[in-house]
Design a protein around this motif. Sequence first.
Motif, PDB file in Angstrom:
ATOM      1  N   MET A   1       0.841  -1.200   0.000  1.00  8.44           N
ATOM      2  CA  MET A   1       0.000   0.000   0.000  1.00  8.44           C
ATOM      3  C   MET A   1       0.874   1.246   0.000  1.00  8.44           C
ATOM      4  O   MET A   1       1.845   1.323   0.737  1.00  8.44           O
ATOM      5  N   ASN A   2       0.518   2.198  -0.859  1.00 10.98           N
ATOM      6  CA  ASN A   2       1.257   3.446  -0.940  1.00 10.98           C
ATOM      7  C   ASN A   2       0.634   4.447   0.044  1.00 10.98           C
ATOM      8  O   ASN A   2      -0.490   4.898  -0.145  1.00 10.98           O
ATOM      9  N   ILE A   3       1.367   4.734   1.123  1.00 13.98           N
ATOM     10  CA  ILE A   3       0.811   5.549   2.204  1.00 13.98           C
ATOM     11  C   ILE A   3       1.546   6.889   2.269  1.00 13.98           C
ATOM     12  O   ILE A   3       2.784   6.922   2.262  1.00 13.98           O
ATOM     13  N   VAL A   4       0.802   7.969   2.323  1.00 19.79           N
ATOM     14  CA  VAL A   4       1.397   9.297   2.470  1.00 19.79           C
ATOM     15  C   VAL A   4       0.915   9.884   3.792  1.00 19.79           C
ATOM     16  O   VAL A   4      -0.295   9.955   4.051  1.00 19.79           O
ATOM     17  N   ALA A   5       1.872  10.261   4.658  1.00 16.89           N
ATOM     18  CA  ALA A   5       1.532  10.909   5.925  1.00 16.89           C
ATOM     19  C   ALA A   5       1.892  12.382   5.798  1.00 16.89           C
ATOM     20  O   ALA A   5       3.047  12.722   5.559  1.00 16.89           O
ATOM     21  N   CYS A   6       0.887  13.266   5.924  1.00 18.50           N
ATOM     22  CA  CYS A   6       1.135  14.704   5.795  1.00 18.50           C
ATOM     23  C   CYS A   6       1.395  15.297   7.172  1.00 18.50           C
ATOM     24  O   CYS A   6       0.658  15.017   8.116  1.00 18.50           O
ATOM     25  N   VAL A   7       2.447  16.101   7.276  1.00 21.38           N
ATOM     26  CA  VAL A   7       2.795  16.683   8.574  1.00 21.38           C
ATOM     27  C   VAL A   7       2.991  18.187   8.450  1.00 21.38           C
ATOM     28  O   VAL A   7       3.300  18.701   7.388  1.00 21.38           O
TER      29      VAL A   7
END
Lengths: 318, 250
Positions: free
Chosen positions: B1-7
Amino acid sequence: MSNFVVFVEQVGGKLRQSGLECLGAAAQAGATPIAALAGDGAADAAAALNAQGVQTAVCFDGPGTQSPDALAAGLAEVVKAKGAQGFLAAASAHGRDLAPRVAAHLDAVLFADITGLESAGSGYQVTRPWLAGKAIATLTSSADVLCATTRLNVFPTLPGSGTPSVETQTLSDAGKARITGVESKAAAKLDVSEASVVVSGGRGLKEAEGFGIIEELASAFGDAAVGASRAVVDLGWRPHSEQVGQTGKTVSPKLYIAVGISGAIQHLAGMKTSGTIVAINKDADAPIFKVADYGIVGDAFEVVPALTRAVAEIKAQS
Amino acid sequence: MNIVACVKRVPSTEASAEISADGKGLDPKNFQYIVSFYDDVAVEQAVQTKAQLGGEVTVLTLGSADGSKEIRECLARGADKAVVMVDEHWADRDCRATAKILAAKIQELGADLVTMGKVATDRDNAAVGPMTATYLGYACVTNVVGLELTEQGGTAKRETEAGIETVEFSLPAVITCDKGLVELRRPGLKDIMAAKKKPTEEVPFENVENQAQVVQANLPAPRKEGRIVGEGPDAVPALIEALRNEANVL
């Protein structure tokens, strides 16, 4: 005169106070509010609307009312169809979830948790907290539609007369996300962000069981919610849903009672706009006393039960 | 799974506010910066989802050129790489501009799952998550305190005034994370050393103008000075008297 579409929350045909405040915010700013309601009971709730200036209500039914994305798309269409200059919802969990989506459909910026709304020039200006209230900003939007959520317990409800004409729209698209259940809180339990009285406890209560005296005081008021400091939530004494402060909830109840809370800056930011603040703390130098209207220096386990008895006596008389 | 965590990089919660010289912003001179608390939760959730379902975690930020410490902390938490859009206006971007810029980059990255904090603890709008999802046409669940995921979708629990809601959703989706969703693990020395070797890519982005205009920023009016009504339980009658007859709240 401009129109504002106002999302008014209802549960089982009963209007939520926060929605009436939202209508009040629109009316106070000189706009004509168009109420939008959704879900089972929406038509009953709309028929019961007795708020100033509301001549029209739009009720959504159908599977899309259980989907925040489908409902937001429907609300944005109403804003466009009515040529509204504004969209408001309460800054509740539901409103803060929906309003940004409506704003994005309208390609408009959103102002969350506003504490002021007034007409300015050809548009409107809002005031809202930054850093959880450590600063207050006055802002305008260059978008065609002013989108905002209103902080609970801030705007007045403006009673009116007459029954609005009700339009019904069916949201047949079930949406990308769907609410399939709600595990209701005990009926009597109010959320800390919407209660008119909040009794909060901190580390001065010594242990999780110490919150017994806080719960008793809250129940003596009848309409009070229990709040907590970050320290005791981090210790696992209380759930995060009760946390007041910069990494919890920002509250503005009529009466806020802080017990055994020293008053860290991030806590003060979350409750400083409360109507009346009472602090009970054994340390006379605790920073909480600097924002309190009334303070008692003393042991919470002696003072709070005495206060509970006094409040219960008054409530029994009224 | 391609996961992007925005911070997002924000002033620490201990910071006090001072108004900038132009009267329209906050003076950053005394600020110390941290990753917004809930964004830490979002990174941790992303890393745990990768452990469960496989894939890769990318940390994405629209932020300051001075944010490398905060980015390294996210990588030490277990993210694989970072994508940074260096923005000289990062502190003043409105939620719509931020959401549009993030959405364009997330589209390019082709994320299946996007995690964000439920709110950034500086401007407190809690709007970028649901706005980004709306611009992308993704599902979105906000204020998530429980999450079960498969390759196709998931079930989330979210916190509301009325109680805990259960929400079913399809992927791709944006999830905004609340405290208590996952336990924050403290990165060990090995994680911190490993983070230094992980790639951080600075990428350009297409500018979006703000719609929000600041008229003025102020410090809140100080509260009227209060008083100590007394000591111990004997002071309760004086407090009751004040609440009933001065404050009119009882």
